[in-house]
Structures are given as structure tokens and as C-alpha cells.
Design an enzyme around this catalytic site. Structure first.
Site, PDB file in Angstrom:
ATOM      1  CB  CYS A 289      25.026 -46.158  -6.115  1.00  9.81           C
ATOM      2  SG  CYS A 289      25.215 -44.645  -6.847  1.00  9.81           S
TER       3      CYS A 289
HETATM    4  C1  UDX Z   1      28.376 -45.999  -3.275  1.00 13.73           C
HETATM    5  C2  UDX Z   1      29.744 -46.323  -3.703  1.00 13.73           C
HETATM    6  O1  UDX Z   1      30.724 -46.410  -2.627  1.00 13.73           O
HETATM    7  C3  UDX Z   1      30.402 -45.224  -4.641  1.00 13.73           C
HETATM    8  O2  UDX Z   1      31.645 -45.615  -5.227  1.00 13.73           O
HETATM    9  C4  UDX Z   1      29.478 -45.441  -5.979  1.00 13.73           C
HETATM   10  O3  UDX Z   1      29.930 -44.227  -6.971  1.00 13.73           O
HETATM   11  C5  UDX Z   1      27.813 -44.868  -5.436  1.00 13.73           C
HETATM   12  O4  UDX Z   1      27.591 -45.824  -4.350  1.00 13.73           O
HETATM   13  P1  UDX Z   1      27.290 -44.146  -1.855  1.00 13.73           P
HETATM   14  O5  UDX Z   1      26.079 -44.780  -2.129  1.00 13.73           O
HETATM   15  O6  UDX Z   1      27.369 -42.849  -1.621  1.00 13.73           O
HETATM   16  O7  UDX Z   1      28.304 -44.684  -2.583  1.00 13.73           O
HETATM   17  O8  UDX Z   1      27.732 -44.794  -0.007  1.00 13.73           O
HETATM   18  P2  UDX Z   1      28.532 -45.719   0.688  1.00 13.73           P
HETATM   19  O9  UDX Z   1      29.433 -44.767   1.604  1.00 13.73           O
HETATM   20  O10 UDX Z   1      29.443 -46.646  -0.260  1.00 13.73           O
HETATM   21  O11 UDX Z   1      27.626 -46.601   1.539  1.00 13.73           O
HETATM   22  C6  UDX Z   1      26.534 -47.243   0.917  1.00 13.73           C
HETATM   23  C7  UDX Z   1      25.891 -48.082   1.957  1.00 13.73           C
HETATM   24  O12 UDX Z   1      26.573 -49.194   2.445  1.00 13.73           O
HETATM   25  C8  UDX Z   1      25.063 -47.239   2.945  1.00 13.73           C
HETATM   26  O13 UDX Z   1      23.898 -47.441   3.350  1.00 13.73           O
HETATM   27  C9  UDX Z   1      26.090 -47.793   4.277  1.00 13.73           C
HETATM   28  O14 UDX Z   1      25.414 -47.382   5.444  1.00 13.73           O
HETATM   29  C10 UDX Z   1      26.421 -48.888   3.798  1.00 13.73           C
HETATM   30  N1  UDX Z   1      27.507 -49.532   4.671  1.00 13.73           N
HETATM   31  C11 UDX Z   1      28.677 -48.979   3.835  1.00 13.73           C
HETATM   32  C12 UDX Z   1      27.566 -50.499   5.624  1.00 13.73           C
HETATM   33  O15 UDX Z   1      26.375 -50.890   5.982  1.00 13.73           O
HETATM   34  N2  UDX Z   1      28.711 -51.053   6.080  1.00 13.73           N
HETATM   35  C13 UDX Z   1      29.852 -50.524   5.568  1.00 13.73           C
HETATM   36  O16 UDX Z   1      31.024 -51.133   6.272  1.00 13.73           O
HETATM   37  C14 UDX Z   1      29.974 -49.716   4.545  1.00 13.73           C
END
Ligand code: UDX
Length: 424
Positions: free
Chosen positions: A262
Site C-alpha cells: 500500500c
Molecule cells: C498500511 C496501512 O497501515 C493501512 O491502513 C492500509 O490499509 C494499507 O497500508 P500495511 O501495508 O499492512 O498497512 O502495513 P503497516 O503496518 O502500516 O506498515 C507499513 C510499512 O511501514 C512497513 O514496511 C513497516 O515496517 C513500516 N513502518 C511502520 C515503519 O518503518 N515504522 C513504523 O513506525 C511503522
């Protein structure tokens, strides 16, 4: 209510099973016969915590599947949950949604009082300018609404069941009444904020949500890079600034950056959409640049301690985040490419994502444990914060050159190894 859902992918299947759990009678429509058969047999076609139990309970009963759009007219409302992949320039490709809308429109021809709801992620105006015309060209008389999803991989069922918000985008017609009725059991149970707005606003809310979160992570990564240069622990800083309600404590984990299905796609799409209107979204472009920079910074720290050419280097974690086997846009990809460019011999470990990464990099070595990856390695990089990496203890002793660069703050600094945190 009688609900139909076009598309049994990640969002469609989760939403279908959760609607069935709320008491609705749900039929999903998908071109993939294997997916249809799985749902009718009570098997979830994708892996997601809690989903298997819901499909087992309702599949073949209150939840059924078919390849035939002809079931749609027998339902009160049809959700479109079809994928919107990226074009080469980052803009969103709506052709699958449009084709689905055309097929649905043909099936609904002559039907009155039906609501079609776009759940797919589309840029503002797409529902009005493309989906609605595709639906109505065959003579169907339908209202069209927008109802984006904010589900995260690995917690999609929980996110649906207890959402931070529900968004209804309508043109003010009867659509909003139908959407309220569909969500009534959820509202009665957990009472989430319900945002009733226009269709373009609802489309934009989804992108704004993801662009904001991705930028928040890039901002903490940028601050983290500055912290590192000054010998400051970015996690202590993040914990403190997170106490300010205006900032909030979540999504402040700095490190090797964001990936997944996403954030990269949606940020690219909203950048392309902005440019299409003559606006250069510099802050979002910078968020992408900072994200692209982090894997190189991780490898730069490794370079500062060991010349990896011709040496074995362990990559710990391949999934884009813990709790999933999804490697799409995982930061492990540029990390592995960077190691290969340096002539390193890459040995990788992930508890669940190995097979998916093998399709991308068939030539590297995959092992069955983190300890096996570390054995004889001259350097290790941590790309995914799997809990098990916090408990590696003596495994580091088997490294040829014990240099560990942690991109996710999961490994404890310890005696006997050279430990570098990416932002601490
Ligand atoms: C995301 C959105 O959160 C969700 O609302 C939408 O519908 C789809 O995209 P998702 O892709 O499942 O969800 O993952 P998410 O848990 O949000 O993490 C996204 C990325 O950000 C990951 O690679 C994660 O490692 C990274 N991340 C997240 C960080 O590097 N630091 C953080 O503090 C949070």
C-alpha cells in the site's frame, strides 16, 4: 442484508467474512475458480489471522462465492473490491475496476434501487468520471458510493472489527442510507466514528491517510539519520516526542523504511495525481527519497566495519514487516541488491517469507534459521523486526566477523559483537 462483493482478494475476502460475521448474507464474485471453491468449502483463500475461522464458520452458508455476476441483482448492495495496481509512472491503473464495473453494470441492467460501493483505492474523481459511467452504460440505474478500507496486513480482521473510523462517500442520494444499514451491526457493537462525506473526499481520505503515515515514518527516519550523526538515540527521542498528543506515539519506529502493498503504491499514485493537476508535491517526493535512502545507509554502516566483497553476509528478515510473508516492496530487496553489487555472498533467513523472496532472488542462499545464516558470516543486517531476532544470544559467536547492523532496533547491543543501529 444481502451483500455482494466483486473481488475476493485481500480486502474483498476479509470484508466479506466480516460482513457475514455481522449477520449479513454475503456472496463474493471472483474470476478465480480456485478462490470460489475455497470460500464455498469454508477455506480462506488468503492467510490472515482470524480469517480462517470466520470463513470456516460462514463459508458455504452465510458466505458463498461464485464466478457469475448474475447474483448481484438479487442483493441490496454490491461492493467493488478489485485491485488498482500501479502504471510504470506510478499513477494508478483503474482498468481492472472499470472492467469489473462494466460487467456488473451489464448484470444490473434493468435493476432499480441498487447501490454499488467502490472499496478499491482510486484517486479523487475516479468513481464519478470512470466507475459510474462504466456501470450505467448498459442501462443500470444505480447509486454509486465510496467506502475506503484501512486494513493492515496481519491484523485485517481486527482492524475491520474495531476500526478507528468508517468513511461513507456519497453524492447525498439514498446511498448513505444503505451504507448506514450495512454497517449498523458494527456501529451498534463498537460505535466507531462514522465520517459521512462526498465521494471525492472519501477517495482522497484513503490516500491522505497512507501518505500521512508514510511521511510520518520518513520524517522519523530523517530525524533518526540526524540523531545517528550526533550519537543520539532516535528511539529515546521518538518516545519523548510521541508523548505530545499532537504527534502521537504510533508510527515513530525509525529504521530501514516502509514497504508493502500500500504505502509505496499509494504515495506514488497521489504524487502522480498531483502532478497531473500541475502541482509538484515536494514533501511527498522527499518522503519517498528518504525511504529510498535508508537501505543504502544501512549498507554504508556495514561498509564502515567490513569489506563484504567475496564474503558471506546474513540478511535477517525478508518480509516487508513482521507477521506476514509478503515481500512486496520489502526493504530487503534493495538491501540484497546492494550486497550483490558489493560482491557479497548473501545468505538470507525469514521465518515465513523465504519462498516469496526466492521468486525474486533465486540465486541467493536461504537457510532455515537465523543462527544458520549467522554461522560463518562476515556481517549481518536486520531488515524485519521478527521477535525471534531478539533472542539470538550465542548465535553471534559463530560469525566469522561479528558485525551486526540493525535496521529495526530488535537486537540488543552486546559484548563480543560490533553493533550498529541505523538511527541510534
Ligand atoms: C498500511 C496501512 O497501515 C493501512 O491502513 C492500509 O490499509 C494499507 O497500508 P500495511 O501495508 O499492512 O498497512 O502495513 P503497516 O503496518 O502500516 O506498515 C507499513 C510499512 O511501514 C512497513 O514496511 C513497516 O515496517 C513500516 N513502518 C511502520 C515503519 O518503518 N515504522 C513504523 O513506525 C511503522
Amino acid at each position: 442484508m444481502e451483500v455482494s462483493i466483486v473481488g475476493s482478494g485481500y480486502v474483498g475476502t476479509t470484508v466479506a467474512a466480516c460482513f457475514a460475521e455481522l449477520g449479513h448474507s454475503v456472496v463474493t464474485i471472483d474470476v478465480d475458480e480456485a478462490v470460489v471453491e475455497a470460500i464455498n468449502d469454508g477455506r480462506a483463500p488468503i492467510h490472515e489471522p482470524g480469517l480462517g475461522a470466520l470463513v470456516a464458520e460462514h463459508g458455504g452458508d452465510r458466505l458463498t462465492a461464485t464466478t457469475d455476476y448474475g447474483v448481484a441483482p438479487e442483493t441490496d448492495v454490491t461492493f467493488l473490491a478489485l485491485p488498482t495496481p500501479s502504471n510504470a509512472d506510478g499513477s494508478v491503473d483503474t482498468s481492472i475496476v472499470e472492467a469489473g464495473a462494466e460487467s456488473l453494470g451489464a448484470a444490473l441492467s434493468g435493476v432499480e434501487d441498487h447501490l454499488v460501493v467502490v472499496k478499491s483505492t482510486v484517486v479523487p474523481g475516479t468513481t464519478e468520471d470512470r466507475v459510474e459511467p462504466a456501470l450505467t452504460e448498459g442501462g443500470a440505474d444505480v447509486d454509486v458510493a465510496v467506502n475506503p478500507e484501512f486494513l493492515r496486513e496481519g491484523s485485517a480482521v481486527a482492524d475491520f472489527t474495531d476500526p478507528d473510523k468508517v468513511v461513507f462517500g456519497t453524492d447525498g442520494g439514498r446511498g448513505v442510507e444503505t451504507l448506514r444499514a450495512v454497517y449498523e451491526p458494527l456501529v451498534a457493537e463498537v460505535d466507531p466514528p462514522v465520517v459521512e462525506t462526498g465521494r471525492r473526499e472519501a477517495e482522497m481520505i484513503k490516500y491522505a491517510n497512507n501518505a500521512f503515515l508514510a511521511t510520518k515514518v520518513s520524517l522519523i527516519n530523517e530525524l533518526g539519520n540526524i540523531c545517528k550523526a550526533y550519537g543520539v538515540d532516535a528511539y529515546e527521542v521518538a518516545d519523548a516526542i510521541g508523548l505530545d498528543d499532537r504527534i502521537g506515539e504510533r508510527f515513530l519506529r525509525s529504521g530501514v523504511g516502509w514497504g508493502g502493498s500500500c504505502f509505496p503504491k499509494d504515495v506514488a499514485a497521489i504524487i502522480a495525481a498531483a502532478r497531473a493537476k500541475g502541482y509538484e508535491p515536494e514533501l511527498l517526493e522527499a518522503a519517498v527519497e528518504v525511504n529510498d535512502r535508508q537501505p543504502g545507509r544501512l549498507l554504508g554502516l556495514l561498509d564502515s566495519h567490513v569489506d563484504v566483497a567475496g564474503k558471506r553476509v546474513a540478511v535477517l528478515g525478508l518480509a516487508f514487516k513482521p507477521g506476514t510473508d509478503d515481500v512486496r516492496e520489502s526493504r530487503a530487496i534493495p538491501v540484497i541488491e546492494g550486497l550483490q553489487a558489493r560482491g557479497a555472498e548473501v545468505v538470507a533467513y525469514d521465518p515465513v517469507a523465504t519462498e516469496n523472496m526466492r521468486e525474486r532472488f533465486p540465486e541467493i542462499e536461504y537457510v532455515a534459521s537465523a543462527a544458520a545464516a549467522l554461522d560463518g558470516a562476515s556481517g549481518a543486517v536486520v531488515v524485519t523486526e521478527w521477535d525471534e531476532f531478539a533472542a539470538l544470544d550465542d548465535a553471534f559467536d559463530a560469525m566469522a566477523e561479528p558485525v551486526v547492523v540493525d535496521g529495526r532496533r530488535i537486537i540488543e547491543r552486546r559484548d563480543g559483537i560490533v553493533y550498529e543501529g541505523l538511527t541510534w
